[in-house]
Design an enzyme around this catalytic site. Structure first.
Site, mmCIF file in Angstrom:
data_model
loop_
_atom_site.group_PDB
_atom_site.id
_atom_site.type_symbol
_atom_site.label_atom_id
_atom_site.label_comp_id
_atom_site.label_asym_id
_atom_site.label_seq_id
_atom_site.Cartn_x
_atom_site.Cartn_y
_atom_site.Cartn_z
ATOM 1 C CG ASP A 1 -2.816 -8.322 0.408
ATOM 2 O OD1 ASP A 1 -2.043 -8.645 1.329
ATOM 3 O OD2 ASP A 1 -3.884 -7.695 0.593
ATOM 4 C CG HIS B 1 -1.969 -1.043 1.191
ATOM 5 N ND1 HIS B 1 -2.832 -1.214 0.133
ATOM 6 C CD2 HIS B 1 -2.284 -2.019 2.091
ATOM 7 C CE1 HIS B 1 -3.633 -2.241 0.384
ATOM 8 N NE2 HIS B 1 -3.318 -2.747 1.557
ATOM 9 C CG HIS C 1 -6.712 -5.408 1.480
ATOM 10 N ND1 HIS C 1 -6.182 -6.340 2.348
ATOM 11 C CD2 HIS C 1 -7.929 -5.071 1.956
ATOM 12 C CE1 HIS C 1 -7.053 -6.543 3.330
ATOM 13 N NE2 HIS C 1 -8.114 -5.796 3.118
ATOM 14 C CG ASP D 1 -5.027 -10.100 3.008
ATOM 15 O OD1 ASP D 1 -4.698 -10.565 1.902
ATOM 16 O OD2 ASP D 1 -4.814 -8.919 3.348
HETATM 17 ZN ZN LIG Z 1 -4.263 -7.189 2.460
#
Ligand SMILES: [Zn+2]
Length: 338
Positions: A201, A165, A203, A289
């Protein structure tokens, strides 16, 4: 499989952050990496090595001088202005960005403004050991990259904190330095060859996307929960810009996606984008995740899916650096990672 790991991540251990206006336990905790290293050792996945030290130069190929300097001194400066010793969290954000250069139109030198100048959310909590842990995570990824460059077929960088991120000058989403981006750039600089970053991931890897958005090398491919955190990035329309147009590939998948649909989409994007790009190296942002039991993610993958994800990635048949990203179901994390 070579595994790179260091105990230094334990120095980064924020106790809380804010979610839905509530003070919650910080889910990106040291036991995550311990769960994975224990599984790696128990199942004898491969030799575990300590990282080498490549210094700040490879980090500065990705992150701005000002941002690196900020992170180095963020905690001590936070204490100097009377900040809570348990957590440096910004209260004011610099949102006035020039869209062309993605830099601040106006900069504040005010000491209270620093934290908000270098973060896009409140989840990248900074504590006393954050800089040294984030620095070490990058060295772990670089050591993995160096070994793959040296002829290893695959190396696993057990990084913590995660990185995908984090943008050129912004922390966010538990991420400070973008270890996968630094490792990819290191391989590009060292060899002049093409590299693909595949982000699995849950996200979207908004930081990695932003860093390479106007470049054609590396190719960036992300599969992630549609519309979920980080909310403002990750649509299929984000395809890169300038010479990078077509080299940013987002595959948003509905919340609740199961093994079959996930693996089907992963196979499709490998066959249609990653294999034709013909990169010399692959860097995988390995978030776990996507697991159904994950308290932060929103897919419903079972543990069996992770073996299949690994098998599909192996079909690309290029030397691969795995960089640990998210994954918060601590008790299953080790086995899913292994
Ligand atoms: Zn994540």
């Amino acid at each position: 499989m070579l595994v790179i790991y260091s105990e230094k991540h334990k120095e980064h251990n924020p106790k809380f952050y804010f979610a839905l206006g509530r003070m919650e336990n910080f889910p990106e905790m040291p036991s995550r990496a311990e769960s994975v290293i224990n599984a790696v050792r128990k199942r004898e996945v491969g030799k575990v090595l300590q990282p080498n030290d490549y210094g700040l130069d490879p980090i500065k190929r990705i992150h701005s001088e000002q941002y690196v300097e900020y992170l180095q001194h963020a905690y001590e400066n936070w204490i100097k202005i009377g900040g809570n010793p348990e957590a440096c969290i910004p209260d004011t954000f610099a949102i006035n960005l020039d869209p062309q250069v993605k830099q601040l139109v106006t900069e504040s030198k005010n000491k209270y403004a620093q934290a908000g100048s270098f973060a896009f959310d409140t989840a990248a909590v900074i504590t006393k050991g954050t800089f040294s842990a984030a620095y070490e995570a990058v060295q772990i990824a670089l050591t993995a990259a160096e070994n793959v460059f040296g002829g290893m077929n695959a190396a696993f960088a057990l990084c913590r904190p995660p990185g995908h991120h984090s943008e050129t000058s912004l922390a966010g989403g538990f991420c400070y330095f973008n270890s996968a981006a630094v490792a990819a750039q290191y391989l590009i600089d060292k060899t002049g060859e093409k590299v693909t970053i595949l982000d699995v991931d849950y996200h979207h890897g908004n930081g990695t996307q932003s860093i390479f958005y106007e470049k054609r090398n590396p190719l960036f491919v992300s599969l992630h929960g549609k519309g979920d955190y980080p909310y403002f990035w990750g649509s299929e329309q984000e395809e890169g810009k300038g010479e990078g147009l077509g080299f940013n590939v987002n595959v948003p998948l509905p919340v609740g996606t199961n093994n079959e649909d996930y693996l089907d989409n992963l196979k499709k994007v490998i066959d249609s984008k990653i294999v034709p790009y013909q990169s010399r190296y692959l860097v995988v942002s390995l978030g776990l995740d996507t697991f159904g039991g994950d308290p932060v993610g929103g897919f419903s993958l079972t543990s069996d899916a992770f073996y299949e994800i690994g098998r599909l990635i192996a079909t690309v048949k290029v030397p691969t650096v795995f960089v640990m990203e998210g994954g918060y179901a601590v008790s299953e994390l080790g086995d899913n990672g292994r």
